[in-house]
Design an enzyme around this catalytic site. Structure first.
Site, PDB file in Angstrom:
ATOM      1  N   ASP A 191       0.656  -1.450   0.001  1.00 13.44           N
ATOM      2  CA  ASP A 191       0.194  -0.081  -0.053  1.00 13.44           C
ATOM      3  C   ASP A 191       0.776   1.385   0.027  1.00 13.44           C
ATOM      4  O   ASP A 191       0.743   1.978  -0.894  1.00 13.44           O
ATOM      5  CB  ASP A 191      -0.453  -0.002   1.081  1.00 13.44           C
ATOM      6  CG  ASP A 191      -1.724  -0.967   1.412  1.00 13.44           C
ATOM      7  OD1 ASP A 191      -1.811  -2.077   0.018  1.00 13.44           O
ATOM      8  OD2 ASP A 191      -2.598  -1.484   2.394  1.00 13.44           O
ATOM      9  N   TYR A 243      -6.000 -10.756   9.438  1.00  6.83           N
ATOM     10  CA  TYR A 243      -5.085 -10.203   8.573  1.00  6.83           C
ATOM     11  C   TYR A 243      -4.010 -11.393   9.660  1.00  6.83           C
ATOM     12  O   TYR A 243      -3.612 -11.877   9.001  1.00  6.83           O
ATOM     13  CB  TYR A 243      -4.519  -8.967   8.203  1.00  6.83           C
ATOM     14  CG  TYR A 243      -4.346  -8.207   7.519  1.00  6.83           C
ATOM     15  CD1 TYR A 243      -5.090  -8.300   6.504  1.00  6.83           C
ATOM     16  CD2 TYR A 243      -3.109  -8.187   7.943  1.00  6.83           C
ATOM     17  CE1 TYR A 243      -3.377  -7.688   5.582  1.00  6.83           C
ATOM     18  CE2 TYR A 243      -1.833  -7.746   6.965  1.00  6.83           C
ATOM     19  CZ  TYR A 243      -1.737  -7.967   5.988  1.00  6.83           C
ATOM     20  OH  TYR A 243      -1.233  -7.026   4.910  1.00  6.83           O
TER      21      TYR A 243
END
Length: 402
Positions: A191, A243
């Protein structure tokens, strides 16, 4: 459709928020984009390949340095003003959204950057909780603002100079530390790399094993295509444990297979690797990662050959792998993908970490409204909150805008 702000409007919004809160003018305004990942999901922390593009939707930061080591932060999306001391920032010391910008300042200071205190105001049109990296956009905007402010005192390659990619790689690493260690979200580096290192009109092929990149032309308009982003409104969160659990499983599997990361497993040797693992969950997680890295390679090969219209089946296969083997999809994402395909999408998949967030669909130019209407109708039939939509065009990286 959620339209992006112009750079002028975004800068003016952040500047107005700054002036109202702190008085006077900021030193400047910087912005950074959100991202969508075309393919290569949950590969970054496994040393793999991924292929994001930067969105035209950006986060804007108006910032002014101060000499007392203090920090003042305000956001148009949050209530109140957060105040703290740079010297007090560290892992576990800051909660909520201020952990991201304060964490960037801390991480850069850890790298020897003479970070000043600062006041800053944030304005953003990157959708929140949509899996479009609003947190990385926030971090990256602060990173370039701090780097600009430091100027000649910046150690290492200049993020705005002739060797800017190396400097931006350093900024990305600092942003990852901020997110992992201060904000407590165990993300990989895709990201931040996308927000800081993407190029207009291109997808970023990121090799997460060594941090190297290649700009891959991604000209949707020339192929009469568009990329529709479907925000399912099923909010995702990377700090809820799911996650981290996936990441821990992959790291344990790599250790069991005696490799540094799952990137080292050749697809030709996947069957043997899976047979060496002792539980089915680990096998499915590994199968996704290895096959997903191979799909990135195949996707890029098609783009290099000018065959952008042929990537749809790879997108479909990626979603199925994420749904079945990695188990990070959800009902809203599956409905979005299925409805988009039924409405004519060449391919569709979830994008981002999963457990909610967004899906992407590769569609014929001019068909965005009809595909969006079909997805909206499918959501209504399923009793889900109405989705939102935006068009993703490959855009430029974080930079100063005013």
């Amino acid at each position: 459709m959620i339209d992006p702000w112009t750079l002028t409007d975004g800068a003016a919004t952040a500047r107005a928020e700054f002036t109202e809160t702190f008085g006077g003018e900021p030193d400047g305004v910087w912005s950074a984009p959100g991202r969508v990942n075309l393919i290569g999901e949950h590969t970054d922390y496994n040393g793999g390949l991924c292929l994001p593009i930067a969105l035209p939707h950006r986060t804007f930061v108006a910032l002014r340095a101060r000499g007392d080591g203090g920090l003042g932060l305000v956001s148009g999306r949050e209530s109140g003003v957060w105040s703290g001391e740079l010297a007090a920032v560290g892992p576990g010391a800051v909660e909520g959204w201020p952990a991201y910008p304060a964490g960037v300042a801390w991480a850069l200071a850890q790298e020897g950057v003479p970070v000043p205190g600062f006041d800053a105001a944030v304005a953003s049109c990157v959708p929140y909780g949509a899996g479009l990296s609003s947190s990385a956009a926030l971090e990256s905007a602060f990173a370039v603002a701090i780097a600009d402010g430091v100027g000649a005192a910046w150690p290492g390659p200049d993020p705005s100079g002739p060797d800017q990619d190396a400097g931006r790689a350093m900024l990305a690493r600092a942003c990852v530390r901020a997110e992992n260690e201060v904000a407590g979200a165990p993300t990989g580096g895709m990201d931040q790399a996308a927000s800081l290192r993407c190029a207009d009109g291109h997808a970023l092929l990121l090799d997460c094993r060594d941090g190297s990149t290649r700009q891959v032309p991604f000209d949707l308009a020339a192929a009469d295509l568009e990329l529709l982003v479907i925000d399912t409104r099923a909010e995702h969160a990377l700090v809820d444990g799911q996650y981290a659990q996936r990441r821990a499983t992959c790291e344990a599997a790599a250790e069991a297979l005696e490799v540094p990361t799952l990137r080292e497993i050749d697809p030709a040797g996947l069957v043997a690797a899976l047979a060496a693992l002792t539980d089915d969950v680990s096998r499915r997680r590994v199968r996704h990662v290895v096959s997903e890295i191979a799909r990135v390679t195949d996707f890029v090969a098609l783009l290099d050959a000018g065959r952008i219209r042929d990537v749809g089946p790879l997108m479909d296969a990626s979603h199925e792998s994420l749904r079945v083997d990695y188990e990070v999809s959800c009902a809203e994402l599956d409905v979005a993908v299925e409805a988009a395909r039924a409405a004519g999408a060449l391919g569709a998949r979830m994008t981002g970490g999963g457990f909610g967030g967004s899906a992407i669909a590769l569609i014929e130019a001019g068909s965005a409204q009809s595909v969006a209407d079909a997805v909206t109708a499918a959501f209504a039939s399923a009793g889900f909150t109405a989705p939102e939509f935006l068009i993703a065009t490959p855009s430029g990286p974080a930079d100063r805008v005013a």
